[in-house]
Motif scaffolding. Structure first.
Motif, PDB file in Angstrom:
ATOM      1  N   ALA A  20       0.857  -1.188   0.000  1.00 36.11           N
ATOM      2  CA  ALA A  20       0.000   0.000   0.000  1.00 36.11           C
ATOM      3  C   ALA A  20       0.892   1.236   0.000  1.00 36.11           C
ATOM      4  O   ALA A  20       2.112   1.155   0.107  1.00 36.11           O
ATOM      5  CB  ALA A  20      -0.921  -0.004   1.219  1.00 36.11           C
ATOM      6  N   GLY A  21       0.261   2.398  -0.109  1.00 37.36           N
ATOM      7  CA  GLY A  21       0.993   3.653  -0.101  1.00 37.36           C
ATOM      8  C   GLY A  21       1.271   4.146  -1.506  1.00 37.36           C
ATOM      9  O   GLY A  21       1.126   3.419  -2.494  1.00 37.36           O
ATOM     10  N   ALA A  22       1.698   5.411  -1.596  1.00 34.51           N
ATOM     11  CA  ALA A  22       1.909   6.046  -2.901  1.00 34.51           C
ATOM     12  C   ALA A  22       2.887   5.270  -3.763  1.00 34.51           C
ATOM     13  O   ALA A  22       2.702   5.142  -4.976  1.00 34.51           O
ATOM     14  CB  ALA A  22       2.402   7.478  -2.692  1.00 34.51           C
ATOM     15  N   ALA A  23       3.938   4.728  -3.138  1.00 35.19           N
ATOM     16  CA  ALA A  23       4.932   3.955  -3.893  1.00 35.19           C
ATOM     17  C   ALA A  23       4.803   2.464  -3.630  1.00 35.19           C
ATOM     18  O   ALA A  23       5.700   1.689  -3.977  1.00 35.19           O
ATOM     19  CB  ALA A  23       6.342   4.430  -3.526  1.00 35.19           C
ATOM     20  N   LEU A  24       3.690   2.063  -3.027  1.00 37.35           N
ATOM     21  CA  LEU A  24       3.455   0.664  -2.651  1.00 37.35           C
ATOM     22  C   LEU A  24       4.619   0.104  -1.823  1.00 37.35           C
ATOM     23  O   LEU A  24       4.979  -1.067  -1.927  1.00 37.35           O
ATOM     24  CB  LEU A  24       3.219  -0.207  -3.890  1.00 37.35           C
ATOM     25  CG  LEU A  24       1.966   0.109  -4.713  1.00 37.35           C
ATOM     26  CD1 LEU A  24       1.847  -0.850  -5.885  1.00 37.35           C
ATOM     27  CD2 LEU A  24       0.704   0.062  -3.845  1.00 37.35           C
ATOM     28  N   ASN A  25       5.196   0.980  -0.977  1.00 34.14           N
ATOM     29  CA  ASN A  25       6.323   0.570  -0.148  1.00 34.14           C
ATOM     30  C   ASN A  25       5.935   0.316   1.306  1.00 34.14           C
ATOM     31  O   ASN A  25       6.796   0.094   2.150  1.00 34.14           O
ATOM     32  CB  ASN A  25       7.432   1.616  -0.215  1.00 34.14           C
ATOM     33  CG  ASN A  25       6.960   2.990   0.244  1.00 34.14           C
ATOM     34  OD1 ASN A  25       5.768   3.204   0.448  1.00 34.14           O
ATOM     35  ND2 ASN A  25       7.898   3.915   0.390  1.00 34.14           N
ATOM     36  N   VAL A  26       4.625   0.372   1.588  1.00 31.53           N
ATOM     37  CA  VAL A  26       4.118   0.028   2.918  1.00 31.53           C
ATOM     38  C   VAL A  26       3.553  -1.385   2.852  1.00 31.53           C
ATOM     39  O   VAL A  26       2.869  -1.744   1.883  1.00 31.53           O
ATOM     40  CB  VAL A  26       3.025   1.023   3.371  1.00 31.53           C
ATOM     41  CG1 VAL A  26       2.383   0.571   4.677  1.00 31.53           C
ATOM     42  CG2 VAL A  26       3.612   2.428   3.523  1.00 31.53           C
ATOM     43  N   GLN A  27       3.856  -2.176   3.853  1.00 25.82           N
ATOM     44  CA  GLN A  27       3.349  -3.548   3.909  1.00 25.82           C
ATOM     45  C   GLN A  27       2.285  -3.636   5.006  1.00 25.82           C
ATOM     46  O   GLN A  27       2.588  -3.420   6.181  1.00 25.82           O
ATOM     47  CB  GLN A  27       4.482  -4.532   4.185  1.00 25.82           C
ATOM     48  CG  GLN A  27       5.532  -4.583   3.090  1.00 25.82           C
ATOM     49  CD  GLN A  27       4.958  -5.066   1.763  1.00 25.82           C
ATOM     50  OE1 GLN A  27       4.225  -6.056   1.703  1.00 25.82           O
ATOM     51  NE2 GLN A  27       5.288  -4.362   0.678  1.00 25.82           N
ATOM     52  N   LEU A  28       1.059  -3.933   4.613  1.00 25.01           N
ATOM     53  CA  LEU A  28      -0.057  -4.009   5.556  1.00 25.01           C
ATOM     54  C   LEU A  28      -0.213  -5.437   6.074  1.00 25.01           C
ATOM     55  O   LEU A  28      -0.431  -6.368   5.277  1.00 25.01           O
ATOM     56  CB  LEU A  28      -1.360  -3.562   4.890  1.00 25.01           C
ATOM     57  CG  LEU A  28      -1.380  -2.168   4.263  1.00 25.01           C
ATOM     58  CD1 LEU A  28      -2.770  -1.868   3.710  1.00 25.01           C
ATOM     59  CD2 LEU A  28      -0.942  -1.098   5.260  1.00 25.01           C
ATOM     60  N   GLU A  29      -0.099  -5.603   7.380  1.00 26.04           N
ATOM     61  CA  GLU A  29      -0.369  -6.912   7.992  1.00 26.04           C
ATOM     62  C   GLU A  29      -1.853  -7.216   7.776  1.00 26.04           C
ATOM     63  O   GLU A  29      -2.718  -6.458   8.216  1.00 26.04           O
ATOM     64  CB  GLU A  29      -0.047  -6.881   9.479  1.00 26.04           C
ATOM     65  CG  GLU A  29      -0.330  -8.187  10.192  1.00 26.04           C
ATOM     66  CD  GLU A  29      -0.184  -8.099  11.701  1.00 26.04           C
ATOM     67  OE1 GLU A  29       0.112  -9.129  12.314  1.00 26.04           O
ATOM     68  OE2 GLU A  29      -0.391  -6.999  12.266  1.00 26.04           O
ATOM     69  N   THR A  30      -2.145  -8.320   7.105  1.00 24.12           N
ATOM     70  CA  THR A  30      -3.517  -8.595   6.677  1.00 24.12           C
ATOM     71  C   THR A  30      -3.910 -10.029   7.008  1.00 24.12           C
ATOM     72  O   THR A  30      -3.194 -10.972   6.666  1.00 24.12           O
ATOM     73  CB  THR A  30      -3.658  -8.358   5.157  1.00 24.12           C
ATOM     74  OG1 THR A  30      -3.309  -7.004   4.854  1.00 24.12           O
ATOM     75  CG2 THR A  30      -5.079  -8.630   4.682  1.00 24.12           C
ATOM     76  N   THR A  31      -5.044 -10.171   7.666  1.00 24.12           N
ATOM     77  CA  THR A  31      -5.603 -11.489   7.958  1.00 24.12           C
ATOM     78  C   THR A  31      -6.462 -11.933   6.774  1.00 24.12           C
ATOM     79  O   THR A  31      -7.265 -11.155   6.259  1.00 24.12           O
ATOM     80  CB  THR A  31      -6.444 -11.456   9.231  1.00 24.12           C
ATOM     81  OG1 THR A  31      -5.627 -10.986  10.316  1.00 24.12           O
ATOM     82  CG2 THR A  31      -6.983 -12.832   9.577  1.00 24.12           C
ATOM     83  N   VAL A  32      -6.275 -13.177   6.369  1.00 28.44           N
ATOM     84  CA  VAL A  32      -7.047 -13.753   5.260  1.00 28.44           C
ATOM     85  C   VAL A  32      -7.853 -14.928   5.783  1.00 28.44           C
ATOM     86  O   VAL A  32      -7.320 -15.789   6.496  1.00 28.44           O
ATOM     87  CB  VAL A  32      -6.125 -14.261   4.129  1.00 28.44           C
ATOM     88  CG1 VAL A  32      -6.951 -14.855   2.993  1.00 28.44           C
ATOM     89  CG2 VAL A  32      -5.229 -13.151   3.619  1.00 28.44           C
ATOM     90  N   TYR A  33      -9.129 -14.958   5.431  1.00 24.82           N
ATOM     91  CA  TYR A  33      -9.987 -16.134   5.630  1.00 24.82           C
ATOM     92  C   TYR A  33     -10.538 -16.497   4.251  1.00 24.82           C
ATOM     93  O   TYR A  33     -10.859 -15.618   3.446  1.00 24.82           O
ATOM     94  CB  TYR A  33     -11.158 -15.825   6.557  1.00 24.82           C
ATOM     95  CG  TYR A  33     -10.797 -15.259   7.903  1.00 24.82           C
ATOM     96  CD1 TYR A  33     -10.433 -16.081   8.966  1.00 24.82           C
ATOM     97  CD2 TYR A  33     -10.853 -13.880   8.139  1.00 24.82           C
ATOM     98  CE1 TYR A  33     -10.131 -15.560  10.216  1.00 24.82           C
ATOM     99  CE2 TYR A  33     -10.551 -13.349   9.377  1.00 24.82           C
ATOM    100  CZ  TYR A  33     -10.192 -14.190  10.418  1.00 24.82           C
ATOM    101  OH  TYR A  33      -9.880 -13.664  11.649  1.00 24.82           O
ATOM    102  N   ARG A  34     -10.693 -17.794   3.995  1.00 23.39           N
ATOM    103  CA  ARG A  34     -11.241 -18.175   2.695  1.00 23.39           C
ATOM    104  C   ARG A  34     -11.749 -19.608   2.750  1.00 23.39           C
ATOM    105  O   ARG A  34     -11.286 -20.409   3.562  1.00 23.39           O
ATOM    106  CB  ARG A  34     -10.186 -18.029   1.604  1.00 23.39           C
ATOM    107  CG  ARG A  34      -8.921 -18.801   1.869  1.00 23.39           C
ATOM    108  CD  ARG A  34      -7.836 -18.538   0.848  1.00 23.39           C
ATOM    109  NE  ARG A  34      -8.146 -19.131  -0.454  1.00 23.39           N
ATOM    110  CZ  ARG A  34      -7.286 -19.174  -1.465  1.00 23.39           C
ATOM    111  NH1 ARG A  34      -6.083 -18.654  -1.346  1.00 23.39           N
ATOM    112  NH2 ARG A  34      -7.628 -19.748  -2.607  1.00 23.39           N
ATOM    113  N   PRO A  35     -12.702 -19.937   1.885  1.00 23.34           N
ATOM    114  CA  PRO A  35     -13.104 -21.339   1.768  1.00 23.34           C
ATOM    115  C   PRO A  35     -11.954 -22.147   1.179  1.00 23.34           C
ATOM    116  O   PRO A  35     -11.010 -21.603   0.591  1.00 23.34           O
ATOM    117  CB  PRO A  35     -14.295 -21.280   0.798  1.00 23.34           C
ATOM    118  CG  PRO A  35     -14.712 -19.850   0.748  1.00 23.34           C
ATOM    119  CD  PRO A  35     -13.474 -19.055   1.003  1.00 23.34           C
TER     120      PRO A  35
END
Length: 399
Positions: free
Chosen positions: A51-66
Motif C-alpha cells: 500500500a501507499g503512494a509507492a506501494l512501499n508500505v506492507q499491511l499486515e492482513t488477515t485472510v480467511y477463505r473457503p
C-alpha cells in the motif's frame, strides 16, 4: 433510504467487545497477552499487502477463505483505533463476521492500516480534520482493493467493504470513489472521537459526513446502537442528515441497546443476530451472494464438570488470596468469558469479544512458566482434578 428501529427486547443480547484480557502473576504484576492461534476452520492466514503512494508500505492482513481455488467474492473488514500508540494495537480478526461470510463462499481480508500493529509505515493523525482522517485511511483500503482484484482466487467484480468505528469512517470516505468491483459499503458505528483538546470533533465529523455524502458513489448500510459510548443517537441523526441531504445513498439501521456498549457489537459473539439479517438484506440489494454454500464447524465447547460450583471461590486451585479476589470480580464479568489458572499461582481471564478461551490461557501463560488450564467458561466450571500430563503434577484443589 430506510430508517427503522430494531427493538428485540432492546437487544440486550450483545457486546462490549473491548476484548479485555487480564493476567496477574503471584507478584501481582500485569503481563502482556501472547499471539492467538490461527483458526483452521476458516483457513486463517496472515499475509502482507502493499500500500501507499509507492506501494512501499506492507499491511499486515488477515485472510480467511473457503477451501479451493476460487475465485471467491470478497469482503474487506476495516478496524477501529484503540487508545494509545497504533503500533501497540493488536491484529484485528473479526472472526464472527468472517465465519458467516466464509460460509457464504466469500474470501475475507482484514488489513491493519499504515502504522497499525505490524504494518509498516507511520500512522498520520489529522486531529479534528475528520475529512482528512477519513480520506487518509481510505487510501489504504483502496490499495487493498486494487491488490485483491489482481489475485486469481478473488472475484474482482463482487466486492463489499465493511468498517467498524474508525474503519467505518474510512469506509465511508472510500465510498466517494468509483472503485471497479466494489458494490457496497457497510458502516458499523463509524466515526472518530477526539479525546481531549478544544476542537468540536462532533461538528467536524458532521462536516466530513456531509462531504462524503455529496461525493458518494457506492451504496451504504449504516448500523448504530442506542447505547453507543462514542456516538449517541442525536449525533448519529446529525451524521445521517448531513450524508443523506447531500445526496448520499444510505440505509440506516438504528437498533436498540446492546449490552453495556453498542459501539463494539460487531466484534461480539452475541452481535450476530443484530447485524446478520440486515447485512443479508443489503447484500441482496447490491447483488452479492447470501446463500450458505460451505460448512464451517462451530468451535467445540469446553465440557462442564462437577468439580465445584461456579461461585465456590475457595475451590479454585492454586490461587493466592489476590487471585481469589480476582476470581470473585471475574464472576461479575460479561459472557463470553473464561478464567485460567496455573500450578505456579498465576491466573488470567478474558471477557467479551473473540477467542476468550485462548485469550484467558494466553494471559495466564504470559505470567507463568508452568502450563495454564481453563477453570471456568461462561457460567460453568470446566476444571478436572486429574493429573496434568503436560507437567506430570496433580491439578486438583489446594488447601
Amino acid at each position: 433510504m430506510r430508517s427503522h428501529l430494531v427493538h428485540a427486547r432492546q437487544l440486550v443480547i450483545a457486546a462490549i467487545a473491548a476484548a479485555l484480557a487480564c493476567v496477574l502473576a503471584p507478584s501481582g504484576h500485569a503481563a502482556p497477552v501472547g499471539a492467538l492461534p490461527l483458526d483452521a476452520r476458516l483457513n486463517e492466514q496472515i499475509i502482507t499487502v502493499p500500500a501507499g503512494a509507492a506501494l512501499n508500505v506492507q499491511l499486515e492482513t488477515t485472510v480467511y477463505r473457503p477451501s479451493g481455488p476460487g475465485p471467491f467474492p470478497l469482503l474487506i473488514i476495516n478496524h477501529g483505533k484503540s487508545p494509545g500508540d497504533p503500533k501497540a494495537q493488536g491484529r484485528d480478526r473479526f472472526v464472527y463476521m468472517a465465519a458467516q461470510f466464509v460460509k457464504r463462499g466469500y474470501a475475507v481480508l482484514v488489513p491493519m492500516r499504515t502504522g497499525f500493529a505490524r504494518s509498516t509505515g507511520t500512522y498520520t493523525d489529522f486531529g479534528c480534520n475528520m475529512k482528512a482522517n477519513g480520506y487518509q485511511q481510505a487510501g489504504d483500503i483502496a490499495d487493498v482493493v486494487s491488490w485483491a482484484r489482481a489475485q486469481s482466487w478473488i472475484d474482482g467484480e463482487h466486492i463489499v467493504i465493511a468498517g467498524q468505528s474508525y474503519g467505518g469512517l474510512a469506509s465511508l470516505a472510500l465510498s466517494t470513489q468509483d472503485l471497479p468491483g466494489v458494490r457496497g459499503v457497510m458502516n458499523f458505528a463509524g466515526g472518530l472521537k477526539v479525546h481531549g483538546g478544544s476542537c468540536d470533533w462532533q461538528q467536524a465529523l458532521v462536516n466530513a459526513f456531509g462531504e462524503y455524502g455529496r461525493k458518494n458513489r457506492i451504496e451504504t448500510l449504516w448500523m448504530y446502537g442506542a447505547n453507543d459510548s462514542y456516538f449517541n443517537p442525536q449525533l448519529v441523526g446529525r451524521l445521517y442528515d448531513a450524508f443523506n441531504s447531500n445526496g448520499g445513498r444510505v440505509d440506516l439501521v438504528a437498533y436498540g441497546a446492546f449490552k453495556h456498549d453498542a459501539h463494539t457489537m460487531l466484534g461480539s459473539r452475541d452481535g450476530q443476530p443484530v447485524w446478520l439479517p440486515e447485512v443479508e438484506r443489503f447484500l441482496q440489494k447490491v447483488g452479492m451472494p447470501t446463500e450458505q454454500v460451505y460448512a464451517v464447524a462451530e468451535p467445540a465447547p469446553q465440557p462442564a464438570t462437577n468439580f465445584a460450583a461456579l461461585d465456590d471461590v475457595a475451590a479454585v486451585p492454586f490461587l493466592p488470596e489476590r487471585g481469589r479476589q480476582q476470581y470473585r470480580a471475574f464472576l461479575g464479568k460479561q459472557m463470553p468469558r473464561a478464567f485460567a489458572v496455573s500450578p505456579s499461582g498465576a491466573w488470567g481471564w478474558a471477557e467479551e469479544g473473540e477467542s476468550v478461551n485462548e485469550r484467558a490461557l494466553a494471559a495466564c501463560q504470559s505470567g507463568s512458566r508452568q502450563p495454564c488450564k481453563l477453570y471456568s467458561v461462561d457460567d460453568y466450571v470446566v476444571w478436572t482434578d486429574t493429573p496434568d500430563p503436560a507437567n506430570n503434577s496433580a491439578t486438583g484443589r489446594t488447601e
